[in-house]
Write a protein that holds these residues in place. Structure first.
Motif, PDB file in Angstrom:
ATOM      1  N   LEU A 104       0.869  -1.186   0.000  1.00 40.48           N
ATOM      2  CA  LEU A 104       0.000   0.000   0.000  1.00 40.48           C
ATOM      3  C   LEU A 104       0.898   1.226   0.000  1.00 40.48           C
ATOM      4  CD1 LEU A 104      -2.456  -1.382   2.620  1.00 40.48           C
ATOM      5  CD2 LEU A 104      -3.168  -0.524   0.392  1.00 40.48           C
ATOM      6  N   PHE A 105       0.522   2.226  -0.804  1.00 37.30           N
ATOM      7  CA  PHE A 105       1.351   3.422  -0.919  1.00 37.30           C
ATOM      8  C   PHE A 105       0.455   4.650  -1.027  1.00 37.30           C
ATOM      9  CE2 PHE A 105       4.170   6.368  -3.276  1.00 37.30           C
ATOM     10  CZ  PHE A 105       5.259   6.349  -2.420  1.00 37.30           C
ATOM     11  N   ASP A 106       0.819   5.692  -0.309  1.00 34.66           N
ATOM     12  CA  ASP A 106       0.072   6.955  -0.271  1.00 34.66           C
ATOM     13  C   ASP A 106      -0.201   7.470  -1.681  1.00 34.66           C
ATOM     14  OD1 ASP A 106      -0.845   9.553   0.116  1.00 34.66           O
ATOM     15  OD2 ASP A 106       0.754  10.103   1.511  1.00 34.66           O
ATOM     16  N   GLU A 107      -1.474   7.668  -1.985  1.00 36.00           N
ATOM     17  CA  GLU A 107      -1.845   8.122  -3.329  1.00 36.00           C
ATOM     18  C   GLU A 107      -2.286   9.594  -3.380  1.00 36.00           C
ATOM     19  OE1 GLU A 107      -5.147   5.804  -4.811  1.00 36.00           O
ATOM     20  OE2 GLU A 107      -6.565   7.137  -3.838  1.00 36.00           O
ATOM     21  N   ARG A 108      -1.968  10.351  -2.346  1.00 32.27           N
ATOM     22  CA  ARG A 108      -2.383  11.759  -2.362  1.00 32.27           C
ATOM     23  C   ARG A 108      -1.914  12.452  -3.632  1.00 32.27           C
ATOM     24  NH1 ARG A 108      -0.894  13.477   3.767  1.00 32.27           N
ATOM     25  NH2 ARG A 108       0.423  11.633   3.565  1.00 32.27           N
ATOM     26  N   PHE A 109      -2.803  13.185  -4.243  1.00 31.74           N
ATOM     27  CA  PHE A 109      -2.555  14.026  -5.413  1.00 31.74           C
ATOM     28  C   PHE A 109      -2.325  13.264  -6.715  1.00 31.74           C
ATOM     29  CE2 PHE A 109      -0.775  16.396  -1.708  1.00 31.74           C
ATOM     30  CZ  PHE A 109      -1.829  17.292  -1.575  1.00 31.74           C
ATOM     31  N   THR A 110      -2.440  11.932  -6.736  1.00 34.62           N
ATOM     32  CA  THR A 110      -2.184  11.209  -7.985  1.00 34.62           C
ATOM     33  C   THR A 110      -3.215  11.555  -9.054  1.00 34.62           C
ATOM     34  OG1 THR A 110      -3.370   9.260  -7.160  1.00 34.62           O
ATOM     35  CG2 THR A 110      -0.969   9.252  -6.929  1.00 34.62           C
TER      36      THR A 110
END
Length: 170
Positions: A104-110
């Motif tokens: 799992l990886f932070d997807e903010r702003f993708t």
């Protein structure tokens, strides 16, 4: 080419598929085995995703995928939402269904970054709607690969690190 594993068990080489999980559509992007270039792959329906194990197993075979990265929506303050819990459920399911490591990886702003890239490229509104999730998965994958290079280790957290929210309840 046999994939080597880091100390956490995540493959250090080979193709990774990134997943931008949504309630309607799932964006997929894949990188090359050396993890230098990433490309949008496709947008897949999220309807009945729990019944889609064969789709992901076929993706693994066709594209020689050694691991997955699933975007985790996180608020600006670092908090999580109901959507975060859904993504965690999906990532856990994906790991169990495919037998592959899922990070799992932070997807903010993708999605915002994907939208900007598509606007610069001159996509029409209709074409943008059809492709935005795959491009968001591309942005996620590029960010994950770069974070791994920068840190010198696999970024994010394993989908299996936390038990399910309802696990262990009577």
């Amino acid at each position: 080419m046999k994939s080597e594993l880091d100390s956490s068990g995540f493959p250090t080489n080979g193709r990774i598929a990134a997943i931008d999980f949504g309630s309607v559509r799932i964006g997929v992007a894949i990188c090359d085995p050396d993890r230098i270039l990433a490309s949008p792959y496709e947008v897949h329906s999220a309807i009945d995703w729990q019944q889609d194990g064969e789709y992901y197993r076929n993706l693994i075979k066709a594209e020689r995928v050694v691991a997955f990265v699933v975007g985790l929506p996180i608020h600006l303050d670092g908090g999580e939402s109901e959507k975060s819990a859904q993504c965690r459920d999906f990532a856990r399911w994906l790991a169990q269904e495919t037998g592959r490591r899922v990070q799992l990886f932070d997807e903010r702003f993708t999605t915002a970054d994907a939208s900007n890239r598509m606007a610069v490229a001159g996509y029409t509104r209709n074409k943008k709607k059809k492709r935005i999730d795959a491009v968001a998965a591309l942005v996620l994958l590029e960010s994950f690969i770069e974070a791994c290079r920068y840190r010198g280790k696999i970024a994010g957290e394993s989908a299996l690190d936390r038990p399910a929210e309802n696990e262990g309840l009577d």
